[in-house]
Each structure stands twice: as structure tokens, then as C-alpha cells.
Scaffold this motif. Sequence first.
Motif, short mmCIF file in Angstrom:
data_model
loop_
_atom_site.label_atom_id
_atom_site.label_comp_id
_atom_site.label_asym_id
_atom_site.label_seq_id
_atom_site.Cartn_x
_atom_site.Cartn_y
_atom_site.Cartn_z
N VAL A 142 57.06 81.99 -38.06
CA VAL A 142 56.65 83.04 -37.82
C VAL A 142 56.82 82.91 -36.55
O VAL A 142 57.31 82.18 -35.89
CB VAL A 142 54.50 83.16 -38.14
CG1 VAL A 142 54.16 81.83 -37.28
CG2 VAL A 142 54.14 83.86 -37.26
N ASP A 144 57.21 85.23 -32.16
CA ASP A 144 56.58 86.15 -32.03
C ASP A 144 56.99 87.82 -31.52
O ASP A 144 58.33 87.57 -31.18
CB ASP A 144 56.65 85.62 -30.16
CG ASP A 144 55.44 86.80 -29.08
OD1 ASP A 144 55.30 87.43 -29.39
OD2 ASP A 144 56.35 86.27 -28.15
N PHE A 151 53.73 80.24 -29.33
CA PHE A 151 54.74 80.46 -30.53
C PHE A 151 55.63 79.22 -29.99
O PHE A 151 56.23 79.04 -28.89
CB PHE A 151 54.78 81.60 -30.20
CG PHE A 151 53.89 82.70 -30.62
CD1 PHE A 151 53.82 83.20 -32.16
CD2 PHE A 151 52.62 83.27 -30.26
CE1 PHE A 151 52.94 83.96 -33.50
CE2 PHE A 151 51.99 84.29 -30.44
CZ PHE A 151 52.14 84.47 -32.27
N LEU A 153 47.45 93.63 -35.79
CA LEU A 153 48.00 92.00 -35.82
C LEU A 153 47.31 91.25 -36.68
O LEU A 153 48.48 90.83 -37.87
CB LEU A 153 46.63 91.78 -35.24
CG LEU A 153 46.07 89.70 -35.28
CD1 LEU A 153 46.18 89.00 -33.64
CD2 LEU A 153 45.57 89.07 -35.74
N THR A 172 50.48 91.41 -39.58
CA THR A 172 50.83 90.28 -40.14
C THR A 172 50.23 88.96 -41.45
O THR A 172 50.90 87.99 -41.96
CB THR A 172 51.18 88.56 -38.73
OG1 THR A 172 51.80 89.84 -37.81
CG2 THR A 172 51.51 88.00 -39.21
N GLU A 185 56.41 88.57 -38.90
CA GLU A 185 56.31 89.04 -37.60
C GLU A 185 55.20 89.03 -37.53
O GLU A 185 53.64 88.99 -37.95
CB GLU A 185 56.97 90.41 -37.85
CG GLU A 185 56.66 90.93 -36.31
CD GLU A 185 57.55 92.44 -36.42
OE1 GLU A 185 58.14 92.65 -35.05
OE2 GLU A 185 57.44 92.80 -37.26
N ALA A 186 54.94 87.99 -36.22
CA ALA A 186 53.15 87.92 -35.79
C ALA A 186 52.98 89.40 -34.44
O ALA A 186 54.44 89.59 -33.54
CB ALA A 186 53.10 86.63 -35.09
N PHE A 233 47.91 78.44 -37.89
CA PHE A 233 48.82 78.45 -37.72
C PHE A 233 48.97 77.49 -36.85
O PHE A 233 48.01 76.90 -35.63
CB PHE A 233 48.70 79.89 -36.52
CG PHE A 233 49.92 80.05 -35.30
CD1 PHE A 233 51.27 80.43 -35.56
CD2 PHE A 233 49.36 79.94 -33.48
CE1 PHE A 233 52.09 80.70 -35.18
CE2 PHE A 233 50.39 80.24 -32.96
CZ PHE A 233 51.78 80.29 -33.23
N LEU A 290 52.48 80.22 -40.59
CA LEU A 290 51.43 81.11 -40.81
C LEU A 290 51.09 80.45 -42.60
O LEU A 290 51.59 80.61 -42.75
CB LEU A 290 51.53 82.24 -40.15
CG LEU A 290 50.32 83.22 -40.61
CD1 LEU A 290 49.08 82.25 -39.61
CD2 LEU A 290 50.33 84.58 -40.05
N TRP A 305 45.64 83.79 -31.30
CA TRP A 305 46.49 83.23 -32.15
C TRP A 305 46.83 81.93 -31.54
O TRP A 305 46.30 80.79 -33.18
CB TRP A 305 47.66 83.30 -32.04
CG TRP A 305 48.19 84.62 -32.65
CD1 TRP A 305 48.39 85.67 -31.98
CD2 TRP A 305 49.04 84.54 -33.70
NE1 TRP A 305 49.10 86.75 -33.11
CE2 TRP A 305 48.84 85.77 -33.91
CE3 TRP A 305 49.18 83.66 -34.95
CZ2 TRP A 305 49.52 86.53 -35.82
CZ3 TRP A 305 49.00 84.16 -36.09
CH2 TRP A 305 49.55 85.53 -36.56
#
Length: 372
Positions: A121, A123, A154, A306, A309, A326-327, A342, A347, A368
Motif C-alpha cells: 500500500v 500514500d 506509511f 478512504l 482503499t 492506493e491509500a 496495516f 494492508l 491509519w
Amino acid sequence: MSDELGRRRIGRVETGSLTGRYPRLIGKNARLGDHGRGPVSTTVTVETTDGLRGWGLAGAVPGPVERFVGRTVGELFDPVTGVVDPDARALDLALHDLAGRALDLPVHRLLGTAGPQTTPVYDGGIYFSDLDARDRPAAGVVLADVAEDATDGFAAFKLKIGRGHRWTDPADGLARDVAVTRAVRDAHPDAVLLVDANDGYDLATTLRYLDATADCGLFWLEEPFVENRSDLEVLRRWRDENGSSLLVADGETCPDVEAVVALAADGLVDVLLMDVIGFGFTAWRSLVPRLAGLGVASSPHAWGELPKTLYAAQLARGLGTVVQLEAVPGRVDGLDTSAYRFDGRSLGAPDLPGFGLPEPGSGPGTRWRDLL
């Protein structure tokens, strides 16, 4: 499974909203102005006559919802393929959630659980914040955003490039793109870096950028220019001649899906990016087996909201072929996402019925860092 859904009848369909909150003002990309501080998303909840409920983002208000009342879930949804009635497309995610709850299965099990337990994953919230801070070096402003998101755990970041498309002089914009890329690489030598031009480059600018960042170990280049075979062939030759492992990702913006699939089949596009809602969860279920047969990867576009994701994580675990998720940094008011795990780099989707997301309530929602 279809018998269980065939006997359940829809008693109510409700629409609602969710408020997302980014950690900061998300600025411009190559084509669009400021993206704001968080979206308000439309949700839809489907309730059966015996009180079972499923919910999800709708993408758009699903029209007069009364037309679904009295129909069986099985008339709208097949657990093997997804939504079968085109009129119910806005209920796509809610029906997947409802079916999973009715069958006591996570959505990824409906899809086959063909993928790994976790998926890398990144950011996706690093935009052109430097353009609103002209008295500070571009790289320093963007580095601050990367550092802020790194506090949420991240370890992979997608950098927006293409400043010269509409916001700066083209030469200055390319110089800023290169400086930011190199600065982030220097500050985060172990991070996975991806870049996204949002079709803001032409072929010549793309090659100049790649020559200037060839030692930065970029994982992928997303939408460098409007996809076309001749330019992609030149880009393919550049990659081959330079021994580059760089992936080309495309298909997000108003795609002719069949044309992009054909380019991918010929090795010119490596990762397909259609949106998890705009293209559709059911549509992705149909497409991924074709991509797997071609050896083509996917990464359903999930920017903005959000929960997208988390839906993409279910696709990844259910179908495989998803190379990155993609987060969206930040949180959604009242949304408990704590069933998802996470670790900063990947993820995992939970083994809970449906999408494993309780209906939104009150409170600040999870961030997150709360999933670490």
C-alpha cells in the motif's frame, strides 16, 4: 448461495453521507486545482425484510430507491459475478456487503480468496503543496508532507509530477518535479516511490524526467501522457535500453478500457488503474481474470475516499493481480476501520462477513496509525 439470496427480500433502501478529513489541505495536481480538506461521500444501505443490512459507498445517489423495495436480493445480485441488474449499479458495494453478511462470508471469499493475505500500500496524498508556498523551496514543502504521512506509518509514497502543465513555466515545472523526486529519495532511501503525472507530460518531457531520475529507483510512472501506442512504444524502448524495471500504470482517466487492455496485452502498460467505484466493483471482478491471463497487474484507483482503499484490499485478496493499493491519508467521521490491518507497507482485508466495516456512527473514526 443463490438460494439464500433468492429468499431474502429488500424492505428498505436508505442513502446517507460520510465526511472524510485529510490531514491537511490537499493541493493541486497536473490537471486539477486544490482537492480540499476531505470529501463528503454518498452512501447507500440496503435492508432486507428480516432486518439484515449491508452498506457501502454509492458513488452517486442511486435514483428513486423505492424501485428496489420488494425485489429479492438474488434478482439484483449473484454472489459469483456481482450485480446483475444494471439499474442496481449504485448498490454495487452495498449488495456485496449484504451478500457477505447473509452468507457469513467476507467479500474476498465471495471472490475466491485467490490473492495474498496482504497487499503493498502507498500514500496517495502527496500533491503540489509547494505551489502555495512560493517563498519556500519546493522540495522542503513536499518533504514536510511526506514526513507527516510517515507518522501514520506509511513507507511508500506517490509523488505528483507535471507542475509545468498548467501551473508554472514548463522548464521550471520539470525542474521542480525532478528536485522533489530526488529530495524525497534522499530523505527516504528505503521508501517505495511512485510518480503520477496525471497526463501532464508529453513524451519528450517524460523522457527528460526519467533521464534525470533514473537512479531514484521509481516503482512506477502513472499516466505520463494521454495513452497512445506510438508514444508508449518509445517509452517501452527507453525502459528496455536502460534496463529499467519501472512499471507504466494507466487507465484511470476516462479510459477506453478495451483499448488500454490491448496496450497492456502488448506490454506497453503494466498496471491498469480504473476506479474501484467509477468503473465498478463488479466490473473489476469480471476484468481481473482477463488481466491475469495476460500477465497484467492492477491497482484499482482509490483516491479521494478512504473506504475505497478497503474495498480495493478485498479485491486484492479475493482476485489477486493487485500490485499496489492506493491509500488516502486521514480518517472518516464515525467510520471504524480497525478490522483491517496495516503494517506501513501492506494492508490486509479481514475475515469478517461482508466488508468487515460496521455501519458508520459517531466519533472521530480510525486513522491509519490506529491500524498498526
